[in-house]
Write a protein that holds these residues in place. Structure first.
Motif, PDB file in Angstrom:
ATOM      1  N   MET A 124     -21.123  11.903 -58.446  1.00  0.00           N
ATOM      2  CA  MET A 124     -20.532  11.141 -57.451  1.00  0.00           C
ATOM      3  C   MET A 124     -19.359   9.937 -58.342  1.00  0.00           C
ATOM      4  O   MET A 124     -18.654   9.905 -58.646  1.00  0.00           O
ATOM      5  CB  MET A 124     -20.808  10.109 -56.277  1.00  0.00           C
ATOM      6  CG  MET A 124     -21.389  10.981 -55.247  1.00  0.00           C
ATOM      7  SD  MET A 124     -19.874  11.706 -54.643  1.00  0.00           S
ATOM      8  CE  MET A 124     -20.073  12.574 -53.133  1.00  0.00           C
ATOM      9  N   ILE A 174     -16.775  11.651 -60.423  1.00  0.00           N
ATOM     10  CA  ILE A 174     -16.169  11.683 -59.595  1.00  0.00           C
ATOM     11  C   ILE A 174     -15.046  10.794 -59.222  1.00  0.00           C
ATOM     12  O   ILE A 174     -14.224   9.735 -59.392  1.00  0.00           O
ATOM     13  CB  ILE A 174     -16.486  12.155 -57.868  1.00  0.00           C
ATOM     14  CG1 ILE A 174     -16.290  13.253 -57.947  1.00  0.00           C
ATOM     15  CG2 ILE A 174     -14.886  12.079 -56.917  1.00  0.00           C
ATOM     16  CD1 ILE A 174     -17.562  14.282 -56.608  1.00  0.00           C
ATOM     17  N   LEU A 175     -15.800   9.901 -59.799  1.00  0.00           N
ATOM     18  CA  LEU A 175     -15.449   7.942 -59.879  1.00  0.00           C
ATOM     19  C   LEU A 175     -14.260   7.581 -61.199  1.00  0.00           C
ATOM     20  O   LEU A 175     -14.192   7.682 -60.843  1.00  0.00           O
ATOM     21  CB  LEU A 175     -16.295   7.005 -59.293  1.00  0.00           C
ATOM     22  CG  LEU A 175     -16.894   6.873 -57.890  1.00  0.00           C
ATOM     23  CD1 LEU A 175     -17.694   5.874 -57.418  1.00  0.00           C
ATOM     24  CD2 LEU A 175     -15.353   5.812 -57.126  1.00  0.00           C
ATOM     25  N   LEU A 192     -11.525   9.270 -60.688  1.00  0.00           N
ATOM     26  CA  LEU A 192     -10.338   8.844 -60.401  1.00  0.00           C
ATOM     27  C   LEU A 192      -9.621   7.915 -60.800  1.00  0.00           C
ATOM     28  O   LEU A 192      -9.077   7.232 -61.069  1.00  0.00           O
ATOM     29  CB  LEU A 192     -10.862   7.994 -59.112  1.00  0.00           C
ATOM     30  CG  LEU A 192     -10.679   8.918 -57.600  1.00  0.00           C
ATOM     31  CD1 LEU A 192     -11.344   8.219 -56.773  1.00  0.00           C
ATOM     32  CD2 LEU A 192      -9.240   8.788 -57.184  1.00  0.00           C
ATOM     33  N   LYS A 245      -5.248  16.569 -52.528  1.00  0.00           N
ATOM     34  CA  LYS A 245      -6.061  15.699 -53.749  1.00  0.00           C
ATOM     35  C   LYS A 245      -7.018  14.298 -53.162  1.00  0.00           C
ATOM     36  O   LYS A 245      -8.178  14.590 -53.359  1.00  0.00           O
ATOM     37  CB  LYS A 245      -5.625  15.241 -55.173  1.00  0.00           C
ATOM     38  CG  LYS A 245      -6.835  14.977 -56.229  1.00  0.00           C
ATOM     39  CD  LYS A 245      -6.303  15.158 -57.458  1.00  0.00           C
ATOM     40  CE  LYS A 245      -7.451  13.911 -58.065  1.00  0.00           C
ATOM     41  NZ  LYS A 245      -7.073  13.808 -59.218  1.00  0.00           N
ATOM     42  N   PHE A 246      -5.463  13.687 -53.138  1.00  0.00           N
ATOM     43  CA  PHE A 246      -6.603  11.910 -53.006  1.00  0.00           C
ATOM     44  C   PHE A 246      -6.555  11.248 -51.186  1.00  0.00           C
ATOM     45  O   PHE A 246      -7.484  10.712 -51.149  1.00  0.00           O
ATOM     46  CB  PHE A 246      -5.425  11.303 -53.290  1.00  0.00           C
ATOM     47  CG  PHE A 246      -4.827  10.870 -54.957  1.00  0.00           C
ATOM     48  CD1 PHE A 246      -3.301  11.926 -55.497  1.00  0.00           C
ATOM     49  CD2 PHE A 246      -6.015  10.213 -55.779  1.00  0.00           C
ATOM     50  CE1 PHE A 246      -3.347  12.283 -56.271  1.00  0.00           C
ATOM     51  CE2 PHE A 246      -5.509  10.607 -57.122  1.00  0.00           C
ATOM     52  CZ  PHE A 246      -4.351  11.495 -57.402  1.00  0.00           C
ATOM     53  N   ARG A 254      -8.467  13.971 -49.776  1.00  0.00           N
ATOM     54  CA  ARG A 254     -10.077  14.090 -49.951  1.00  0.00           C
ATOM     55  C   ARG A 254     -10.849  13.374 -51.004  1.00  0.00           C
ATOM     56  O   ARG A 254     -12.277  12.478 -50.912  1.00  0.00           O
ATOM     57  CB  ARG A 254     -10.337  15.477 -50.598  1.00  0.00           C
ATOM     58  CG  ARG A 254      -9.201  16.452 -49.735  1.00  0.00           C
ATOM     59  CD  ARG A 254     -10.073  17.827 -49.422  1.00  0.00           C
ATOM     60  NE  ARG A 254     -10.639  18.004 -48.685  1.00  0.00           N
ATOM     61  CZ  ARG A 254     -12.464  18.057 -48.907  1.00  0.00           C
ATOM     62  NH1 ARG A 254     -12.801  17.639 -49.663  1.00  0.00           N
ATOM     63  NH2 ARG A 254     -12.641  18.318 -47.880  1.00  0.00           N
ATOM     64  N   MET A 255     -10.207  12.000 -51.846  1.00  0.00           N
ATOM     65  CA  MET A 255     -10.978  11.962 -52.982  1.00  0.00           C
ATOM     66  C   MET A 255     -11.725  10.078 -51.953  1.00  0.00           C
ATOM     67  O   MET A 255     -12.542   9.820 -51.621  1.00  0.00           O
ATOM     68  CB  MET A 255      -9.991  11.246 -54.025  1.00  0.00           C
ATOM     69  CG  MET A 255      -9.892  11.953 -55.290  1.00  0.00           C
ATOM     70  SD  MET A 255     -12.201  12.506 -56.001  1.00  0.00           S
ATOM     71  CE  MET A 255     -11.685  13.979 -56.822  1.00  0.00           C
ATOM     72  N   ILE A 276     -14.135  10.916 -49.679  1.00  0.00           N
ATOM     73  CA  ILE A 276     -15.633  10.809 -51.367  1.00  0.00           C
ATOM     74  C   ILE A 276     -15.804   9.594 -50.800  1.00  0.00           C
ATOM     75  O   ILE A 276     -17.675   9.167 -51.082  1.00  0.00           O
ATOM     76  CB  ILE A 276     -15.264  11.727 -51.602  1.00  0.00           C
ATOM     77  CG1 ILE A 276     -15.157  12.949 -51.543  1.00  0.00           C
ATOM     78  CG2 ILE A 276     -16.567  10.813 -53.023  1.00  0.00           C
ATOM     79  CD1 ILE A 276     -14.398  14.119 -52.949  1.00  0.00           C
ATOM     80  N   LEU A 277     -14.345   8.456 -51.199  1.00  0.00           N
ATOM     81  CA  LEU A 277     -14.814   6.916 -51.613  1.00  0.00           C
ATOM     82  C   LEU A 277     -15.603   6.879 -50.379  1.00  0.00           C
ATOM     83  O   LEU A 277     -16.452   5.871 -50.691  1.00  0.00           O
ATOM     84  CB  LEU A 277     -13.595   6.552 -52.059  1.00  0.00           C
ATOM     85  CG  LEU A 277     -13.305   6.617 -53.095  1.00  0.00           C
ATOM     86  CD1 LEU A 277     -11.646   6.263 -53.878  1.00  0.00           C
ATOM     87  CD2 LEU A 277     -14.794   6.014 -53.654  1.00  0.00           C
TER      88      LEU A 277
END
Lengths: 104, 104
Positions: free
Chosen positions: A94, A97-98, A101, B90-91, B93-94, B97-98
């Motif tokens: 995670m 992924i952060l 981002l 993409k975003f 899905r991000m 996750i966030l």
DNA sequence: ATAATAGGTAAGCATTTGCTTACGCAAATT
DNA sequence: AATTTGCGTAAGCAAATGCTTACCTATTAT
């Protein structure tokens, strides 16, 4: 004739094909040039990839350009993500992924 | 005999087996009870899953408990993640996750 | 001790897979 | 017009896959 994405990406040659055209569409012969197997063999792999939506073909004169439709990988991704929270290294990933981002 | 994770999860029965034992190990016969195919068929599937590390077996008396080693899915996950940035969604899905992270 | 249970594994079989060569056709070149 | 190029597809074949039944050993129950 069960043509699902899981089965399509089970073959290493097909994964290599996807990798090859992920960023830039190529016509069939150009793809086949990158492999040791014959052109018809590649043609058959591409047919399978098309049948599950992982590739789309655009005719351009006598050439056929193969374009990767990577969003079809979502089915596989979602299946795996269901289990990710059960892995030990969940939070490390995670963080990755952060970081990704934030870099954007 | 190329036993890789991609090929292991290509079979729907094997994915169902993984799903069945993802949260709780089961012995082989209990697993087989959930399928229409014979016990030996399941035994063979489990052998394949073991050969690529997706399952580990613990002997307990005459029973064999099968435990899912889901971190082996990482290889598939990583292969797919390489392409995620090329997807259109993409975003979205991000964000998912966030949200998941925040809920923790 | 005998029977029942858990499960590995071999043999056999139908189907699928992955490849090849051969051929066919449409678009481009000469 | 004739040839070359790009590519689909059929036929044929060896190997792999997925299943079954049959048999075997080890552990547990009676």
């Amino acid at each position: 004739m069960r043509r699902d994405v899981f089965q399509a990406i089970a073959d290493p040659t097909r994964r290599d094909i996807i990798n090859l055209i992920a960023y830039k569409p190529l016509n069939l012969n150009s793809i086949a040039d990158n492999f040791e197997v014959s052109r018809p063999a590649i043609s058959q792999h591409i047919k399978i990839l098309m049948e599950c939506g992982l590739i789309e073909m655009k005719k351009q004169g006598r050439e056929r350009y193969c374009e990767a439709k990577l969003e079809q990988l979502n089915e596989v991704s979602e299946w795996i993500e269901r289990y990710r929270k059960l892995w030990a290294d969940k939070f490390d990933r995670m963080d990755d992924i952060l970081d990704e981002l934030k870099a954007k």
